[in-house]
Scaffold this motif. Structure first.
Motif, PDB file in Angstrom:
ATOM      1  N   THR A  15       1.206  -1.175  -0.096  1.00 37.20           N
ATOM      2  CA  THR A  15       0.142   0.207  -0.064  1.00 37.20           C
ATOM      3  C   THR A  15       0.750   1.162   0.036  1.00 37.20           C
ATOM      4  N   GLN A  16       1.943   0.977   0.502  1.00 32.45           N
ATOM      5  CA  GLN A  16       3.202   2.016   0.645  1.00 32.45           C
ATOM      6  C   GLN A  16       3.901   2.680  -0.743  1.00 32.45           C
ATOM      7  N   THR A  17       3.919   1.698  -1.902  1.00 31.52           N
ATOM      8  CA  THR A  17       4.038   1.768  -2.773  1.00 31.52           C
ATOM      9  C   THR A  17       2.863   2.334  -3.732  1.00 31.52           C
ATOM     10  N   GLU A  18       1.799   1.824  -3.985  1.00 33.17           N
ATOM     11  CA  GLU A  18       0.446   2.271  -4.366  1.00 33.17           C
ATOM     12  C   GLU A  18       0.540   3.914  -3.951  1.00 33.17           C
ATOM     13  N   CYS A  19       0.568   4.225  -2.663  1.00 34.56           N
ATOM     14  CA  CYS A  19       0.359   5.828  -2.682  1.00 34.56           C
ATOM     15  C   CYS A  19       1.001   6.508  -2.976  1.00 34.56           C
ATOM     16  N   LEU A  20       2.926   6.300  -2.989  1.00 30.93           N
ATOM     17  CA  LEU A  20       4.012   6.587  -3.594  1.00 30.93           C
ATOM     18  C   LEU A  20       3.575   6.877  -5.083  1.00 30.93           C
ATOM     19  N   ASP A  21       2.824   5.494  -6.067  1.00 29.96           N
ATOM     20  CA  ASP A  21       3.255   6.087  -6.991  1.00 29.96           C
ATOM     21  C   ASP A  21       1.851   6.622  -7.829  1.00 29.96           C
ATOM     22  N   TYR A  22       0.682   6.315  -6.805  1.00 29.94           N
ATOM     23  CA  TYR A  22      -0.181   7.514  -7.046  1.00 29.94           C
ATOM     24  C   TYR A  22       0.141   8.297  -7.090  1.00 29.94           C
ATOM     25  N   LEU A  23       1.214   9.412  -6.186  1.00 37.40           N
ATOM     26  CA  LEU A  23       1.293  10.583  -6.337  1.00 37.40           C
ATOM     27  C   LEU A  23       2.365  10.951  -7.412  1.00 37.40           C
ATOM     28  N   PHE A  24       3.476   9.692  -7.247  1.00 36.63           N
ATOM     29  CA  PHE A  24       4.024  10.240  -8.488  1.00 36.63           C
ATOM     30  C   PHE A  24       3.984  10.297  -9.668  1.00 36.63           C
ATOM     31  N   GLU A  25       1.859   9.471 -10.464  1.00 38.31           N
ATOM     32  CA  GLU A  25       1.884  10.043 -11.709  1.00 38.31           C
ATOM     33  C   GLU A  25       0.877  11.264 -11.553  1.00 38.31           C
ATOM     34  N   ILE A  26       0.205  11.360 -10.513  1.00 38.64           N
ATOM     35  CA  ILE A  26      -0.254  13.130 -10.596  1.00 38.64           C
ATOM     36  C   ILE A  26       0.360  14.175 -10.748  1.00 38.64           C
ATOM     37  N   SER A  27       1.618  13.680 -10.332  1.00 33.18           N
ATOM     38  CA  SER A  27       2.408  14.964 -10.019  1.00 33.18           C
ATOM     39  C   SER A  27       3.349  15.345 -11.621  1.00 33.18           C
ATOM     40  N   VAL A  28       3.103  14.359 -11.983  1.00 36.50           N
ATOM     41  CA  VAL A  28       3.922  13.975 -13.234  1.00 36.50           C
ATOM     42  C   VAL A  28       2.795  14.943 -14.306  1.00 36.50           C
ATOM     43  N   LYS A  29       1.673  14.122 -14.104  1.00 32.40           N
ATOM     44  CA  LYS A  29       0.932  15.354 -14.915  1.00 32.40           C
ATOM     45  C   LYS A  29       0.486  16.480 -14.578  1.00 32.40           C
ATOM     46  N   MET A  30       0.315  17.287 -12.772  1.00 30.39           N
ATOM     47  CA  MET A  30       0.254  18.407 -12.697  1.00 30.39           C
ATOM     48  C   MET A  30       1.079  18.884 -13.110  1.00 30.39           C
ATOM     49  N   LYS A  31       3.037  18.488 -13.024  1.00 32.83           N
ATOM     50  CA  LYS A  31       4.302  19.015 -13.894  1.00 32.83           C
ATOM     51  C   LYS A  31       3.946  19.457 -14.897  1.00 32.83           C
ATOM     52  N   LEU A  32       3.671  18.945 -16.863  1.00 29.41           N
ATOM     53  CA  LEU A  32       3.260  18.686 -17.057  1.00 29.41           C
ATOM     54  C   LEU A  32       2.031  19.751 -17.738  1.00 29.41           C
ATOM     55  N   ALA A  33       0.798  19.838 -17.048  1.00 26.64           N
ATOM     56  CA  ALA A  33       0.223  20.351 -17.032  1.00 26.64           C
ATOM     57  C   ALA A  33       0.224  22.403 -16.546  1.00 26.64           C
ATOM     58  N   GLY A  34       1.368  22.554 -16.391  1.00 28.58           N
ATOM     59  CA  GLY A  34       1.609  23.107 -15.721  1.00 28.58           C
ATOM     60  C   GLY A  34       1.753  24.102 -13.961  1.00 28.58           C
ATOM     61  N   LEU A  35       1.353  22.673 -13.873  1.00 32.14           N
ATOM     62  CA  LEU A  35       0.204  23.427 -12.319  1.00 32.14           C
ATOM     63  C   LEU A  35       1.309  22.861 -11.162  1.00 32.14           C
ATOM     64  N   PRO A  36       1.700  24.118 -10.148  1.00 37.18           N
ATOM     65  CA  PRO A  36       2.175  24.041  -8.711  1.00 37.18           C
ATOM     66  C   PRO A  36       1.782  22.272  -8.100  1.00 37.18           C
ATOM     67  N   THR A  37       3.673  21.965  -7.862  1.00 38.44           N
ATOM     68  CA  THR A  37       2.849  21.021  -7.032  1.00 38.44           C
ATOM     69  C   THR A  37       3.458  20.790  -5.330  1.00 38.44           C
ATOM     70  N   LEU A  38       3.926  21.843  -4.894  1.00 39.92           N
ATOM     71  CA  LEU A  38       4.472  22.277  -3.846  1.00 39.92           C
ATOM     72  C   LEU A  38       3.515  23.447  -3.230  1.00 39.92           C
ATOM     73  N   LEU A  39       2.743  23.803  -2.707  1.00 42.14           N
ATOM     74  CA  LEU A  39       1.824  24.789  -1.819  1.00 42.14           C
ATOM     75  C   LEU A  39       2.657  25.207  -0.948  1.00 42.14           C
ATOM     76  N   ASN A  40       3.706  24.562   0.211  1.00 38.00           N
ATOM     77  CA  ASN A  40       3.986  24.808   0.993  1.00 38.00           C
ATOM     78  C   ASN A  40       5.176  25.671   1.065  1.00 38.00           C
ATOM     79  N   ALA A  41       5.645  26.694   1.910  1.00 35.94           N
ATOM     80  CA  ALA A  41       6.622  27.720   1.906  1.00 35.94           C
ATOM     81  C   ALA A  41       7.484  25.803   1.363  1.00 35.94           C
ATOM     82  N   ASP A  42       9.431  26.543   0.809  1.00 32.73           N
ATOM     83  CA  ASP A  42       9.857  25.206   0.419  1.00 32.73           C
ATOM     84  C   ASP A  42      11.169  25.445   2.107  1.00 32.73           C
TER      85      ASP A  42
END
Lengths: 236, 236, 236, 236
Positions: B209-236
């Motif tokens: 389930t950890q692998t599924e969670c991380l894979d889900y997050l990698f997938e959505i993050s890549v989609k967001m990045k390619l769509a020009g959406l910010p992936t990090l809203l917290n102050a870095d």
């Protein structure tokens, strides 16, 4: 020499018999999107026999009794004779149009199995790489074997897969595929522009894993290219 | 110490026995696109035994009798001795090249299971995040556990997964993976640039389930990045 | 009132019994990518009983004996009492964190079943539509029912699905989800930004087909938006 | 003429009986994403009988007893009579709303089977090709048959599929679909803008492989268009 009654060549209780494996693998390839709409397939050579699926049929519904068996080495048909079979199905079926292309892999690479897919990843790679060869480096290419049947590539190598131009009739690809295999002696497969890919291996397991490795690389390469990422880090 | 006849270690009617689970899970991972072309896999540690799949085989066709069993803690092989096994397959198989990496998860996180995938979502994440760490916030990260084995993250946290550079030989990743795990003590996995990801958990269910969670997050993050959406809203 | 021995409430030979359906449907949802990594699920209300899956488990491996049964209408737990169950699993499981959200669909829409997914199509829709409501017209919206339980929409209508903001704890979405359902009385579902969607129907079949219709629309809408195509042809 | 008891028309041990095939094929189409959310389906004509699935149901859960049987040629219902059936289900079901569209394929192309999908590849093709016809050349179009039932196209031909505009009621597409089939006598299918596609063949196998071929071409064409690649190399 051909016999429609030589059913013993394709009837076996062994799930690993080529006449059982081909239907099973084609079902699996169908679900991978490699052989939908009757396109694509796999052949297996075992000793002096070659097992080939019919053309123009639903690849996920092949039965062992649909399989053709040809002798290896093949007695090449002359303009006046038909291709020679050890066994052909009783039904009104024709052997896969890929037959002469599969033969290239036996004759030029000593392959035991050859797979042809219409995978969209392969087709997109041939559209986005417009020269005569697809190249990628610094990806998981180490699953790919030199010439398809040799030692594994290293992560530091560049993978090269030649691309040949498509023709209206599948059979007419035979010579250009053979030329590409000679010109690129290390190539593990041959892409056909706007059409698909041929991949081979020493046996069906290796042909299948080689095809998976290459399809994976075509897919990730297309994603990288569309995302504007460089796909070739080695000096060209 | 190794015995090729210790089949009782891998023969069981219990579907939850590690030697039965590994083949079943690898089939499932194959269909998720995590372990095609012989890459990737899962190991399970149960008490003082570690169950590991062979390397270089079709991961969706593993049989329980193909499984290696190693002692835990491992007797580290010296330059003059081979790795120590409690059981190895009769066939001419080699244990997964990931073995030393899996061991990192046992030794540094007390994991009971570790999964390695070549998921294209993970690989694309390592290409689109070019620094030493993948970060995302304000997504469903609360399925991910701190350090992979601790409490769940909160929606308001930032998920960080270190990225290490690939090497030609899988084994050579051992030290850099361990360093990343020490440097990022809360990391639930380690990405390998242009290669894949290692993820672990206290047992096989949690590693999966950890692998599924991380894979889900990698997938959505890549989609967001390619769509020009910010992936990090917290102050870095 | 809760009994750990009330197994007769979840043991049935009828494949359409809610305690059999929930595991089967969750397996199917897992393969659709709706409930990976323990997220998401489905509940079914049959007469005066509500059947709910556990939280934090692998949704594709639920067994009928893992199912919780609650009375309907629910006796709301006070700060000093626990939630009331007719049956709870013997294992150390907790009911789905979605329980109060599922209840919104029963109380405000008279639903017989409610589904929660983490579908990436839904999540991407909440990222690309940044206001409080997702809208689309001139697509196959006629499978969607007004309010989720009423008459079918027409092709000429505009589909509206409210989007609420996510909270760290699933339970805390109860009030904002209820407010959105009141404010948008025709809405067939509620999107949760950066999280997923809740969809319901008069029974499990209709909840499932409503979820499929909406997920299809989120997917095509995201594709259209990323391709620069207008998604709303009706005057707004 | 209609009989609710004519169950013998749909009860058969033969897996290739139309009443068994339709449920099986619909399950397969569901997993391809062609018929989710109750949309889409397939009908089969065998001699003087037409087998049709119900409307508004989960297409992956159809049972043989849900199938309607109509006579062919159909006795067209007048404004004062209902449609004529040889067999209708005992349940409160309605025949597929696609029935008059399926009939176009029988009457105008002598088809033995017709398939309707809501495939997103088809829908996206109708959005990215904004004229009255979808065109592509120099792809694997040779699996497509002229008029859907004739000889195969050549790689050098241009594939043309007319696109008609959607209407709120499926039945109202009958005339514009028929007009498109007359205007484009070689067309192997008809796209419906923002909705899906109708495809046919001489029998169910050919209808299915025609649909797979066209869906493959819609998918690759959409990818090419989004990547900025030309989809038509022939002079227009």
């Amino acid at each position: 020499m051909a016999s429609e009654n030589a059913d013993s060549l394709v009837i076996s209780n062994d799930p690993l018999h080529p006449a059982n494996l081909i239907p099973e693998l084609c079902r699996s390839f169908y679900h991978l999107g490699w052989v939908t709409g009757t396109g694509g397939g796999i052949c297996i050579r075992a000793g002096d026999k070659v097992y080939i699926a019919p053309s123009g049929v639903q690849k996920e519904r092949i039965e062992p009794t649909h399989i053709f068996v040809l002798p290896y080495p093949q007695v090449e048909p002359s303009p006046h004779t038909d291709r020679v079979f050890l066994r052909r199905p009783a039904l009104n079926l024709k052997e896969s149009a890929c037959t002469p292309l599969f033969w290239n892999s036996f004759d030029l690479r000593n392959a035991g199995s050859c797979i042809h897919t219409h995978s969209q990843h392969a087709v997109m790679a041939t559209l986005l790489w417009d020269g005569p060869v697809f190249k990628i480096s610094h990806q998981m290419i180490k699953g790919v074997r030199i010439a398809g049947t040799g030692a594994a590539l290293s992560y530091l190598d560049t993978l090269e897969v030649p691309i040949i131009e498509n023709t209206p009739n599948e059979e007419d690809l035979k010579d250009s595929m053979a030329e590409a295999m000679v010109k690129y002696p290390n190539a593990a497969g041959v892409l056909v522009r706007r059409h698909g890919v041929y991949v081979w291996g020493l046996d069906w397991e290796k042909a299948k894993t080689q095809t998976e490795c290459l399809d994976y690389l075509f897919e990730i390469s297309v994603k990288m290219k569309l995302a504007g990422l460089p796909t070739l880090l080695n000096a060209d």
